[in-house]
Design a protein around this motif. Structure first.
Motif, PDB file in Angstrom:
ATOM      1  N   HIS A  57     -63.771 -20.245 -99.312  1.00 41.79           N
ATOM      2  CA  HIS A  57     -62.981 -19.390 -98.417  1.00 41.79           C
ATOM      3  C   HIS A  57     -61.707 -20.073 -97.964  1.00 41.79           C
ATOM      4  CE1 HIS A  57     -66.976 -17.514 -98.269  1.00 41.79           C
ATOM      5  NE2 HIS A  57     -66.365 -16.419 -97.895  1.00 41.79           N
ATOM      6  N   ASP A  58     -61.234 -21.018 -98.741  1.00 44.80           N
ATOM      7  CA  ASP A  58     -59.981 -21.713 -98.413  1.00 44.80           C
ATOM      8  C   ASP A  58     -58.812 -20.749 -98.588  1.00 44.80           C
ATOM      9  OD1 ASP A  58     -58.303 -23.711 -97.686  1.00 44.80           O
ATOM     10  OD2 ASP A  58     -58.419 -24.831 -99.558  1.00 44.80           O
ATOM     11  N   GLY A  59     -57.948 -20.649 -97.572  1.00 50.13           N
ATOM     12  CA  GLY A  59     -56.819 -19.719 -97.621  1.00 50.13           C
ATOM     13  C   GLY A  59     -55.733 -20.113 -96.646  1.00 50.13           C
ATOM     14  N   PHE A  60     -54.824 -19.177 -96.369  1.00 46.50           N
ATOM     15  CA  PHE A  60     -53.679 -19.504 -95.533  1.00 46.50           C
ATOM     16  C   PHE A  60     -54.076 -19.727 -94.075  1.00 46.50           C
ATOM     17  CE2 PHE A  60     -54.082 -15.006 -94.787  1.00 46.50           C
ATOM     18  CZ  PHE A  60     -53.568 -14.783 -93.521  1.00 46.50           C
ATOM     19  N   LEU A  61     -55.245 -19.231 -93.656  1.00 46.64           N
ATOM     20  CA  LEU A  61     -55.695 -19.459 -92.289  1.00 46.64           C
ATOM     21  C   LEU A  61     -56.511 -20.742 -92.136  1.00 46.64           C
ATOM     22  CD1 LEU A  61     -56.768 -15.900 -91.087  1.00 46.64           C
ATOM     23  CD2 LEU A  61     -54.811 -17.231 -90.316  1.00 46.64           C
ATOM     24  N   THR A  62     -56.777 -21.417 -93.248  1.00 41.14           N
ATOM     25  CA  THR A  62     -57.624 -22.612 -93.198  1.00 41.14           C
ATOM     26  C   THR A  62     -57.058 -23.673 -92.271  1.00 41.14           C
ATOM     27  OG1 THR A  62     -58.461 -22.239 -95.432  1.00 41.14           O
ATOM     28  CG2 THR A  62     -58.617 -24.479 -94.563  1.00 41.14           C
ATOM     29  N   ALA A  63     -55.765 -23.976 -92.408  1.00 41.09           N
ATOM     30  CA  ALA A  63     -55.153 -25.054 -91.620  1.00 41.09           C
ATOM     31  C   ALA A  63     -55.235 -24.794 -90.118  1.00 41.09           C
ATOM     32  CB  ALA A  63     -53.704 -25.274 -92.061  1.00 41.09           C
ATOM     33  N   PRO A  64     -54.828 -23.609 -89.616  1.00 44.59           N
ATOM     34  CA  PRO A  64     -54.950 -23.390 -88.162  1.00 44.59           C
ATOM     35  C   PRO A  64     -56.394 -23.334 -87.679  1.00 44.59           C
ATOM     36  CG  PRO A  64     -54.143 -21.406 -89.258  1.00 44.59           C
ATOM     37  CD  PRO A  64     -54.078 -22.513 -90.253  1.00 44.59           C
ATOM     38  N   LEU A  65     -57.286 -22.774 -88.483  1.00 38.60           N
ATOM     39  CA  LEU A  65     -58.687 -22.711 -88.059  1.00 38.60           C
ATOM     40  C   LEU A  65     -59.280 -24.119 -87.957  1.00 38.60           C
ATOM     41  CD1 LEU A  65     -60.008 -19.656 -90.118  1.00 38.60           C
ATOM     42  CD2 LEU A  65     -59.706 -19.786 -87.639  1.00 38.60           C
ATOM     43  N   GLU A  66     -58.953 -24.990 -88.898  1.00 42.60           N
ATOM     44  CA  GLU A  66     -59.452 -26.360 -88.825  1.00 42.60           C
ATOM     45  C   GLU A  66     -58.764 -27.141 -87.702  1.00 42.60           C
ATOM     46  OE1 GLU A  66     -59.054 -28.176 -92.606  1.00 42.60           O
ATOM     47  OE2 GLU A  66     -60.779 -27.147 -93.474  1.00 42.60           O
ATOM     48  N   ALA A  67     -57.466 -26.905 -87.512  1.00 40.12           N
ATOM     49  CA  ALA A  67     -56.733 -27.639 -86.479  1.00 40.12           C
ATOM     50  C   ALA A  67     -57.296 -27.370 -85.094  1.00 40.12           C
ATOM     51  CB  ALA A  67     -55.251 -27.267 -86.526  1.00 40.12           C
ATOM     52  N   PHE A  68     -57.737 -26.150 -84.846  1.00 43.47           N
ATOM     53  CA  PHE A  68     -58.334 -25.813 -83.545  1.00 43.47           C
ATOM     54  C   PHE A  68     -59.845 -25.975 -83.568  1.00 43.47           C
ATOM     55  CE2 PHE A  68     -54.229 -23.836 -83.105  1.00 43.47           C
ATOM     56  CZ  PHE A  68     -53.945 -23.896 -81.750  1.00 43.47           C
ATOM     57  N   GLY A  69     -60.472 -25.687 -84.715  1.00 42.17           N
ATOM     58  CA  GLY A  69     -61.929 -25.703 -84.770  1.00 42.17           C
ATOM     59  C   GLY A  69     -62.537 -27.084 -84.770  1.00 42.17           C
ATOM     60  N   ASP A  70     -61.912 -28.045 -85.468  1.00 46.33           N
ATOM     61  CA  ASP A  70     -62.490 -29.385 -85.551  1.00 46.33           C
ATOM     62  C   ASP A  70     -62.566 -30.089 -84.194  1.00 46.33           C
ATOM     63  OD1 ASP A  70     -63.246 -29.600 -88.255  1.00 46.33           O
ATOM     64  OD2 ASP A  70     -61.180 -29.952 -88.857  1.00 46.33           O
ATOM     65  N   PRO A  71     -61.476 -30.143 -83.407  1.00 43.61           N
ATOM     66  CA  PRO A  71     -61.594 -30.790 -82.084  1.00 43.61           C
ATOM     67  C   PRO A  71     -62.561 -30.062 -81.161  1.00 43.61           C
ATOM     68  CG  PRO A  71     -59.293 -30.577 -82.728  1.00 43.61           C
ATOM     69  CD  PRO A  71     -60.087 -29.755 -83.690  1.00 43.61           C
ATOM     70  N   THR A  72     -62.581 -28.718 -81.253  1.00 40.38           N
ATOM     71  CA  THR A  72     -63.501 -27.951 -80.410  1.00 40.38           C
ATOM     72  C   THR A  72     -64.946 -28.243 -80.789  1.00 40.38           C
ATOM     73  OG1 THR A  72     -61.840 -26.193 -80.238  1.00 40.38           O
ATOM     74  CG2 THR A  72     -64.087 -25.647 -79.602  1.00 40.38           C
ATOM     75  N   ALA A  73     -65.237 -28.207 -82.102  1.00 39.93           N
ATOM     76  CA  ALA A  73     -66.600 -28.478 -82.558  1.00 39.93           C
ATOM     77  C   ALA A  73     -67.000 -29.924 -82.274  1.00 39.93           C
ATOM     78  CB  ALA A  73     -66.719 -28.183 -84.048  1.00 39.93           C
ATOM     79  N   PHE A  74     -66.042 -30.832 -82.322  1.00 36.68           N
ATOM     80  CA  PHE A  74     -66.300 -32.238 -82.008  1.00 36.68           C
ATOM     81  C   PHE A  74     -66.956 -32.360 -80.630  1.00 36.68           C
ATOM     82  CE2 PHE A  74     -64.782 -36.263 -80.116  1.00 36.68           C
ATOM     83  CZ  PHE A  74     -65.200 -37.168 -81.051  1.00 36.68           C
ATOM     84  N   LEU A  75     -66.461 -31.574 -79.664  1.00 36.17           N
ATOM     85  CA  LEU A  75     -66.983 -31.623 -78.298  1.00 36.17           C
ATOM     86  C   LEU A  75     -68.243 -30.778 -78.142  1.00 36.17           C
ATOM     87  CD1 LEU A  75     -63.634 -31.383 -76.291  1.00 36.17           C
ATOM     88  CD2 LEU A  75     -65.022 -33.411 -76.683  1.00 36.17           C
ATOM     89  N   THR A  76     -68.224 -29.541 -78.642  1.00 34.65           N
ATOM     90  CA  THR A  76     -69.378 -28.664 -78.442  1.00 34.65           C
ATOM     91  C   THR A  76     -70.609 -29.155 -79.201  1.00 34.65           C
ATOM     92  OG1 THR A  76     -68.617 -27.190 -80.219  1.00 34.65           O
ATOM     93  CG2 THR A  76     -67.930 -26.663 -77.966  1.00 34.65           C
ATOM     94  N   ASP A  77     -70.397 -29.745 -80.381  1.00 36.80           N
ATOM     95  CA  ASP A  77     -71.515 -30.324 -81.124  1.00 36.80           C
ATOM     96  C   ASP A  77     -72.093 -31.529 -80.384  1.00 36.80           C
ATOM     97  OD1 ASP A  77     -71.104 -28.457 -83.059  1.00 36.80           O
ATOM     98  OD2 ASP A  77     -70.351 -29.839 -84.579  1.00 36.80           O
ATOM     99  N   ALA A  78     -71.189 -32.359 -79.842  1.00 37.87           N
ATOM    100  CA  ALA A  78     -71.641 -33.553 -79.118  1.00 37.87           C
ATOM    101  C   ALA A  78     -72.501 -33.180 -77.921  1.00 37.87           C
ATOM    102  CB  ALA A  78     -70.445 -34.379 -78.665  1.00 37.87           C
ATOM    103  N   LEU A  79     -72.208 -32.050 -77.305  1.00 41.32           N
ATOM    104  CA  LEU A  79     -72.982 -31.589 -76.155  1.00 41.32           C
ATOM    105  C   LEU A  79     -74.211 -30.787 -76.573  1.00 41.32           C
ATOM    106  CD1 LEU A  79     -69.975 -30.503 -73.900  1.00 41.32           C
ATOM    107  CD2 LEU A  79     -71.519 -32.432 -73.492  1.00 41.32           C
ATOM    108  N   GLY A  80     -74.346 -30.501 -77.876  1.00 40.83           N
ATOM    109  CA  GLY A  80     -75.496 -29.748 -78.360  1.00 40.83           C
ATOM    110  C   GLY A  80     -75.363 -28.256 -78.170  1.00 40.83           C
TER     111      GLY A  80
END
Length: 358
Positions: A57-80
């Motif tokens: 599903h790599d596409g033109f929205l991949t970069a913004p979704l990862e740019a916002f999703g990775d830092p967010t998931a970094f925190l929410t995953d750490a908290l469970g």
């Protein structure tokens, strides 16, 4: 001449214009905040899919979704709060600590070489390949409590007990770090300076790009040593490297015949009172140097993108990582694909965040 006074109508017009400007500024700020929130939520959902799904599903929205999703998931995953782990409960008759005695990795086929020699270092075990001149796997465990200060880092040492072991100088001016497989800090803080010196023998070293060694690999080592042991107790790890079967040719280190692997992996296991959890990551060697990449959040710098099932990692490496584990437990744990790195204690959240910046 006296200054002209502004007419009431003009004052009112200017006041209304200023009011309108502030109003629209607040509207723009609110819309921007809403857009960021929506991107964080959508990105968080996006990055929790398996790597194969992300690639499809790599596409033109991949970069913004990862740019916002990775830092967010970094925190929410750490908290469970988001994601899930590969967790299972042993049968009632399974002995306590059985995952810790699941056996050293066993070769099942290529790309694992046929000449792997097992070296016993007491606190860790090495699967050494004389033909590749670096480890294929290293198994170690990290108790919860540390017993010693790391102290001063020793120098790298040639290991005369390892067939065809390199010299430390073989890595000089090659652009590659001498990457530890059994980590310096975890071994030093748990087992003392003598065990630490063993981690600096060249039998425990493989060529790693600085951007891997000082980035996601270091993050994983510190999560294990300083964070996950505090939440899950003693942790057992198999770390190693390989070159995929479909890789174009082989890559040698500088002017030596030391093999440069394309991928580095970790298989991590912990057993609490009522459950066993397993996590596997497969990190590719980035081709840009650490200085060129800096500390920007490139896709490869997030270890969560490298999560795979143990079954998939076994297929890629040609190794069986838990040959003696209870079969029913092994089958379910190895087939499952976690969608996050393990959570940490809330009190350790700041330490985890600092891993991204220090």
């Amino acid at each position: 001449m006296p200054a002209k006074k502004k007419s009431p109508a003009k004052k009112k017009t200017q006041k209304n214009a200023g009011h309108d400007l502030r109003f629209w500024a607040r509207v723009a700020a609110a819309l921007s905040a809403l857009a960021c929130l929506l991107l964080c939520l959508a990105g968080n959902f996006y990055v929790h899919h398996p790597a194969d799904w992300l690639a499809a599903h790599d596409g033109f929205l991949t970069a913004p979704l990862e740019a916002f999703g990775d830092p967010t998931a970094f925190l929410t995953d750490a908290l469970g709060w988001t994601g899930r782990d590969a967790v299972n409960t042993p049968d009632d008759e399974a002995p306590a600590g059985m995952v810790f005695f699941a056996g050293a990795p066993v070769r099942e086929g290529p790309p694992c070489p046929t000449d792997v020699v097992r070296l016993d270092r007491g606190e860790f075990q090495i699967g050494w390949s004389p033909s590749l001149r670096h480890p294929v796997w290293v198994g170690y465990h990290v108790p919860k409590e540390g017993r010693a200060d790391p102290g001063r880092r020793p120098g790298f040492l040639m290991d005369r007990n390892a067939p065809a072991a390199p010299r430390p100088a073989d890595y000089k001016d090659t652009g590659y770090d001498r990457g530890h497989m059994a980590p310096n800090r975890a071994i030093a803080t748990r087992f003392g300076p003598e065990a630490q010196r063993k981690t600096f023998q060249m039998s425990n070293i493989a060529p790693q790009r600085p951007s891997l060694n000082r980035g996601p690999w270091r993050e994983m080592e510190q999560r294990i040593a300083d964070l996950w042991t505090q939440k899950y107790g003693e942790i057992w790890v198999v770390a190693g490297c390989y070159t995929p079967m479909d890789a174009p040719g082989t890559h040698r280190l500088g002017k030596t015949d030391i093999d440069v692997p394309e991928n580095f992996y970790m298989v991590i296991a912990a057993q609490t009172e009522d459950a066993v959890r397993v996590l596997a990551v497969d990190l590719g060697q980035p081709r840009a140097s650490w200085r060129d990449e800096g500390r920007r959040f490139k896709r490869w710098t997030w270890p969560s993108h490298a999560i795979v099932s143990v079954d998939e990692l076994e297929r890629r490496t040609g190794l069986n990582f838990f040959p003696d584990m209870q079969k029913s437990l092994q089958m379910s744990l190895e087939a499952d694909v976690p969608t996050r790195l393990w959570p940490v204690r809330f009190v350790d959240l700041f330490k985890l965040i600092m891993l991204r910046f220090v």
